[in-house]
Write an enzyme that holds these catalytic residues in place. Structure first.
Site, mmCIF file in Angstrom:
data_model
loop_
_atom_site.group_PDB
_atom_site.id
_atom_site.type_symbol
_atom_site.label_atom_id
_atom_site.label_comp_id
_atom_site.label_asym_id
_atom_site.label_seq_id
_atom_site.Cartn_x
_atom_site.Cartn_y
_atom_site.Cartn_z
ATOM 1 N N CYS A 9 0.872 -1.187 0.000
ATOM 2 C CA CYS A 9 0.000 0.000 0.000
ATOM 3 C C CYS A 9 0.906 1.233 0.000
ATOM 4 C CB CYS A 9 -0.978 -0.014 1.179
ATOM 5 S SG CYS A 9 -0.229 0.049 2.815
ATOM 6 N N ASN A 12 2.275 1.448 4.306
ATOM 7 C CA ASN A 12 2.560 0.164 4.974
ATOM 8 C C ASN A 12 2.258 0.219 6.472
ATOM 9 O OD1 ASN A 12 5.451 -2.061 5.474
ATOM 10 N ND2 ASN A 12 3.338 -2.586 5.113
ATOM 11 N N CYS A 14 -1.490 0.882 7.346
ATOM 12 C CA CYS A 14 -2.942 0.627 7.485
ATOM 13 C C CYS A 14 -3.396 -0.609 6.726
ATOM 14 C CB CYS A 14 -3.750 1.838 7.013
ATOM 15 S SG CYS A 14 -3.462 3.327 7.978
ATOM 16 N N ARG A 15 -3.407 -0.533 5.383
ATOM 17 C CA ARG A 15 -4.016 -1.602 4.595
ATOM 18 C C ARG A 15 -3.126 -2.829 4.416
ATOM 19 N NH1 ARG A 15 -5.255 2.296 -0.309
ATOM 20 N NH2 ARG A 15 -3.330 3.116 0.566
ATOM 21 N N SER A 16 -1.879 -2.640 3.945
ATOM 22 C CA SER A 16 -1.074 -3.835 3.641
ATOM 23 C C SER A 16 -0.699 -4.647 4.886
ATOM 24 C CB SER A 16 0.153 -3.495 2.780
ATOM 25 O OG SER A 16 1.000 -2.572 3.393
ATOM 26 N N ASP A 124 -8.310 4.052 1.123
ATOM 27 C CA ASP A 124 -7.307 4.428 2.125
ATOM 28 C C ASP A 124 -8.030 4.920 3.385
ATOM 29 O OD1 ASP A 124 -5.375 5.608 3.646
ATOM 30 O OD2 ASP A 124 -4.433 6.689 2.000
HETATM 31 P P1 4NP Z 1 -1.775 2.882 4.047
HETATM 32 O O1 4NP Z 1 -2.442 4.215 4.589
HETATM 33 O O2 4NP Z 1 -1.234 3.213 2.680
HETATM 34 O O3 4NP Z 1 -2.946 1.946 3.965
HETATM 35 O O4 4NP Z 1 -0.728 2.462 5.029
HETATM 36 C C1 4NP Z 1 -1.761 5.433 4.723
HETATM 37 C C2 4NP Z 1 -0.903 5.625 5.773
HETATM 38 C C3 4NP Z 1 -0.265 6.843 5.933
HETATM 39 C C4 4NP Z 1 -0.503 7.850 5.026
HETATM 40 C C5 4NP Z 1 -1.370 7.660 3.966
HETATM 41 C C6 4NP Z 1 -1.994 6.429 3.811
HETATM 42 N N1 4NP Z 1 0.100 9.109 5.203
HETATM 43 O O5 4NP Z 1 -0.235 10.048 4.457
HETATM 44 O O6 4NP Z 1 0.984 9.248 6.075
#
Ligand code: 4NP
Length: 155
Positions: A9, A12, A14-16, A124
């Site tokens: 993702c 790294n 939240c989703r992955s 997201d």
């Molecule tokens: P992820 O979510 O891609 O599912 O881990 C996010 C985590 C952090 C951020 C964006 C999306 N950020 O902007 O810091």
């Protein structure tokens, strides 16, 4: 030889990490499947998953608290057999780094496992509330069931 699956993702956190933990929880030992996750961005490298991802995983009996974020690298194309991305933006970022057709063929948008060729995205959840994490969990749980089925039939 084991089959290696990488979940990708943006951050790294939240989703992955959820996709990683959920798929791992469904693997039977004789399947010899290894799972890891990475982010296209390095912002959160070394960090634990987001506390909301840890919480929704825990509610479902999965502990992802020991995972540590890392950035996706070009070496991952050789190290992994399947690379699942969460959204179109991850897809673009990963494909930009792919050296050839063989590596490009390893990359798939994860929800295409449930909705073939529709290119639907795992939303997201970072800037939303906890309900977004429940949605993400449920989508990834269904997608991982399909992946398990595919891996079993690939042998
Ligand atoms: P992820 O979510 O891609 O599912 O881990 C996010 C985590 C952090 C951020 C964006 C999306 N950020 O902007 O810091």
């Amino acid at each position: 030889m084991s089959t290696k699956v990488l979940m990708v993702c943006l951050g790294n956190i939240c989703r992955s990490p959820l996709a990683h933990g959920i798929l791992e929880s469904k693997i039977e030992p004789e399947m010899q499947v290894k799972v890891d996750s990475a982010g296209t961005a390095a912002w959160h490298s070394g960090k634990q998953p987001d506390e909301r991802s840890i919480a929704i995983a825990k509610q479902n009996g999965i502990d992802i608290s020991n995972q540590k974020a890392r950035q996706f690298t070009v070496e991952d194309f050789n190290a992994f057999d399947y690379i699942y991305v969460m959204d179109q933006s991850n897809y673009k970022d990963v494909m930009k780094l792919a050296p050839n057709d063989a590596t490009r063929a390893k990359v798939e948008i994860i929800l295409n496992e449930i909705y073939p060729e529709e290119n639907r995205e795992v939303p997201d959840p970072y800037y939303g509330g906890t309900s977004g994490f429940t949605t993400v969990y449920n989508l990834l749980d269904q997608a991982c069931d399909k992946i398990i089925h595919k891996l079993k039939n690939a042998k």
